[in-house]
Design a protein around this motif. Structure first.
Motif, mmCIF file in Angstrom:
data_model
loop_
_atom_site.group_PDB
_atom_site.id
_atom_site.type_symbol
_atom_site.label_atom_id
_atom_site.label_comp_id
_atom_site.label_asym_id
_atom_site.label_seq_id
_atom_site.Cartn_x
_atom_site.Cartn_y
_atom_site.Cartn_z
ATOM 1 N N TYR A 24 0.853 -1.015 0.152
ATOM 2 C CA TYR A 24 0.085 -0.089 0.014
ATOM 3 C C TYR A 24 0.839 1.109 -0.039
ATOM 4 N N VAL A 25 1.878 1.181 0.894
ATOM 5 C CA VAL A 25 2.752 2.389 0.791
ATOM 6 C C VAL A 25 3.468 2.661 -0.661
ATOM 7 N N PHE A 26 3.926 1.685 -1.178
ATOM 8 C CA PHE A 26 4.432 1.944 -2.430
ATOM 9 C C PHE A 26 3.636 2.023 -3.597
ATOM 10 N N GLY A 27 2.360 1.633 -3.334
ATOM 11 C CA GLY A 27 1.104 1.896 -4.338
ATOM 12 C C GLY A 27 0.948 3.323 -4.322
ATOM 13 N N ILE A 28 0.739 3.955 -2.981
ATOM 14 C CA ILE A 28 0.708 5.450 -2.907
ATOM 15 C C ILE A 28 1.829 6.197 -3.588
ATOM 16 N N THR A 29 2.958 5.816 -3.472
ATOM 17 C CA THR A 29 4.387 6.435 -4.065
ATOM 18 C C THR A 29 4.289 6.362 -5.417
ATOM 19 N N VAL A 48 6.699 -1.645 -14.553
ATOM 20 C CA VAL A 48 5.624 -2.708 -14.393
ATOM 21 C C VAL A 48 6.247 -4.222 -15.299
ATOM 22 N N ALA A 49 6.654 -3.885 -16.350
ATOM 23 C CA ALA A 49 6.886 -5.005 -17.189
ATOM 24 C C ALA A 49 8.416 -5.159 -17.416
ATOM 25 N N TRP A 431 4.671 -7.599 -6.741
ATOM 26 C CA TRP A 431 5.030 -6.982 -7.832
ATOM 27 C C TRP A 431 4.671 -5.436 -7.687
ATOM 28 N N VAL A 432 3.689 -4.926 -7.179
ATOM 29 C CA VAL A 432 3.667 -3.521 -6.802
ATOM 30 C C VAL A 432 4.666 -2.978 -6.180
ATOM 31 N N ILE A 433 5.544 -3.479 -4.957
ATOM 32 C CA ILE A 433 6.600 -3.237 -4.219
ATOM 33 C C ILE A 433 7.639 -2.717 -5.322
ATOM 34 N N ILE A 434 8.181 -3.954 -6.075
ATOM 35 C CA ILE A 434 9.119 -3.939 -6.985
ATOM 36 C C ILE A 434 9.035 -2.531 -8.183
ATOM 37 N N SER A 435 7.750 -2.598 -8.789
ATOM 38 C CA SER A 435 7.517 -1.731 -9.868
ATOM 39 C C SER A 435 7.537 -0.567 -9.553
ATOM 40 N N ASN A 487 13.056 -6.790 0.386
ATOM 41 C CA ASN A 487 12.651 -6.320 -0.936
ATOM 42 C C ASN A 487 12.622 -4.711 -0.869
ATOM 43 N N ALA A 488 11.901 -4.125 -0.005
ATOM 44 C CA ALA A 488 12.007 -2.716 0.038
ATOM 45 C C ALA A 488 13.233 -1.886 0.369
ATOM 46 N N ALA A 489 14.105 -2.593 1.250
ATOM 47 C CA ALA A 489 15.047 -2.034 1.460
ATOM 48 C C ALA A 489 16.296 -2.211 0.105
#
Length: 571
Positions: A24-29, A48-49, A431-435, A487-489
């Motif tokens: 959710y945090v990364f999605g808002i970003t 994304v791809a 997927w959301v975090i990394i993209s 992953n976030a780090a």
């Protein structure tokens, strides 16, 4: 530039504040960066791809099929021995090697049940080493952990050459050996917690040992019947004699009725034991269509056994498992007297839903989707296909992405994977975090912050040396992975590390490795790495247990990792 930097800082704060919801945090970003036109549409699509991201997704999906084979369970039965040292060494070695090529979450998940059910050692003496071994093993290869694949995708995005399969191996071997030795020395300080007794009021599943079964003449332990996931052997019915509790040394005989308790969705594991048939099998019904029902107070079945009631003929269904909240059900399912309120799991035939007597006798709760296990040629296809793909990639014959695309297609076409389980297990959060992190790195570059790092360096009287910069990058990544997730780090610190390497004219590969190994250094917090969280609950650990064992491991890991990175890659 200031607005992008503010988003970067707020993302870190958000990840610390909402540790359980990083997607959710990364999605808002992502939404803020795109809505504010800090990144282009082309950069959004590319993030994304991203090929490295898609490679990670495909690897995780293909490993789902491997989880449905008996491979890991068979190996698990060979690990637990009476000697703690022998068990520890086998467990550590198997987990490290497996995690180098497989999803380490799947490896830990497979080993949880055998360790918790073993009769020789406290589970808390083995579960923490299991998680640490999985983390360490993941550092050995490109596919060993998701963080390595994330760093690879970020490196490609930054214009660096793709990381090779074994680029991590030399440094990884150093940390595995050093930390493994340290962990072994710390074993006496591992806690010894009692494991909670299994709840016998779960579903009871009745099975029968057929003539010619390979189980006959071997003990419960030798057959691996104590190493099942979410199923526990509670009793054996032999010639009208009930054996309960079942000793691990008890030898199986022909026609024994083995009664299991646990999660009925895991019942398909029992298909891996040849000559072990379920009550539903005896009635000629498959297990791929299960329905859970409650017996009504006015049911015609009350105080009758399943055999006397002619259950199969009346309902076109057979009972797979039974649960009674008032008192435990014991013995053969066919001889159990049905009572009002009994929960039954039924294997149903094609005509079940058309029978007019169903609603008169049962309250239908829902369908139960069993975890389908593979056998025969499909099992061999999955095992050989998965490891063949990894091998071809490792020796450079077929790119990993291409191999996984082809393997994934074959698994779908042959029914080893189906669309429903792929959709259910699709790692959308990852997927959301990394993209989003890839998009954030684009935004940092677009805003000029990467160039600004070079100006910051000029403020130092003699300049920041590459060595200290490498140490700082590692420490920042390590701290962030303990505070948020690995992953976030990796995703957040990579652009900073690459920018520092460019401004110092240092070897970027060393800084890439510092991020990769720093993001995998989660030993102190049970929340920084998924395998830590899995054993944290299963072993009834406390935070102080992780600190007591994890802090020395982290210090050894950091010193060895930085030293090995400098020795292998140079500055």
């Amino acid at each position: 530039m200031l607005f992008v930097f503010s988003i970067f800082v707020l993302t870190i704060v958000g990840l610390i504040r909402f540790q359980s919801r990083p997607a959710y945090v990364f999605g808002i970003t992502l939404l803020l960066l795109y809505s504010g036109s800090f990144v282009t549409s082309a950069q959004l699509v590319a993030s994304v791809a991203n090929e490295g991201l898609l490679t990670l997704i495909l690897l995780m999906l293909c490993s789902l099929a491997l989880e449905k084979t008996r491979l890991l369970r068979i190996v698990a039965t060979l690990i637990i021995k009476e000697s703690y040292t022998a068990t520890w060494l086998r467990l550590f070695g198997f987990t490290v090697l497996s995690s180098a090529f497989l999803n380490n979450t799947a490896v830990v998940s497979t080993m949880l049940a055998p360790i918790r059910n073993n009769p020789h050692h406290a589970a808390s003496k083995l579960l923490l080493p299991l998680s640490y071994a999985a983390i360490l093993g993941g550092t050995l290869t490109l596919v060993g952990t998701s963080t390595n694949l994330i760093v690879n995708s970020l490196a490609i995005e930054a214009g660096l050459p793709a990381l090779a399969f074994f680029d991590f191996t030399l440094v990884g071997m150093c940390v595995v050996l050093a930390c493994g030795f340290t962990l072994f020395l710390l074993c006496p300080w591992l806690p010894e917690h009692e494991v909670e007794v299994e709840d016998v009021k779960q579903y009871l599943i009745d099975t029968k040992v057929q003539q010619g079964s390979s189980l006959i003449g071997k003990s419960i332990d030798q057959n691996g019947l104590r190493h099942l996931e979410s199923l526990f052997l509670v009793e054996i019915l032999r010639d009208d004699q009930l054996l309960s509790p079942v000793a691990p040394t008890e030898v199986i005989r022909v026609h024994d009725r083995l009664i299991f308790s646990g999660d009925v969705a895991k019942v398909m594991q029992l298909n891996h034991f040849d000559g072990l048939s379920l009550f539903a099998h005896e009635n000629g019904l498959p297990l791929d269509n299960l329905t859970e029902v409650i017996v009504r107070p006015e049911s015609m079945l009350l105080n009758k056994t399943l055999k006397n009631a002619g259950f199969r003929a009346v309902f076109d269904a057979a009972v797979v498992a039974i649960k009674r909240d008032g008192e435990p059900v014991s013995g053969k399912l066919g001889d159990a007297n049905i009572q009002a309120g009994d929960n039954l799991v039924l294997a149903v035939g094609d005509d079940f839903k058309h029978r007019k007597n169903i609603n008169k006798n049962f309250i239908i709760l829902s369908g139960v989707e069993p975890d389908i296990m593979l056998s025969g040629h499909k099992e061999w296809l999955v095992v050989l296909g998965f490891f063949g793909t990894i091998l071809l990639s490792a020796i450079g014959l077929v790119p990993l992405f291409k191999g996984l695309v082809l393997l994934f297609g074959v698994l779908l076409l042959t029914g080893c994977l189906n669309s429903s389980e792929v959709i259910r297990r699709l790692p959308t959060n990852l997927w959301v975090i990394i993209s989003s992190a890839l998009l954030l790195s684009h935004a940092l570059t677009n805003s000029g912050i990467m160039l600004y790092l070079g100006h910051i360096n000029s403020f130092f009287e003699h300049g920041l040396s590459p060595l200290w910069a490498l140490i700082i990058v590692y420490l920042l990544t390590w701290c962030l992975t303990e505070l948020v997730t690995n992953n976030a780090a990796a995703a957040l610190l990579f652009p900073i590390a690459f920018g520092l390497a460019s401004s110092l004219d240092a070897n970027p590969m060393a800084f890439v490795m510092a991020v990769a190994f720093g993001a995998s250094a989660s030993f102190i917090s049970p929340y920084g790495y998924q395998t830590n969280l899995m054993v944290f609950n299963a072993g009834h650990y406390q935070l102080k247990d992780f600190i007591k064992i994890g802090l020395p491991i982290s210090l050894v890991y950091g010193v060895v990792a930085i030293s090995a990175i400098i020795a292998v890659f140079g500055l």
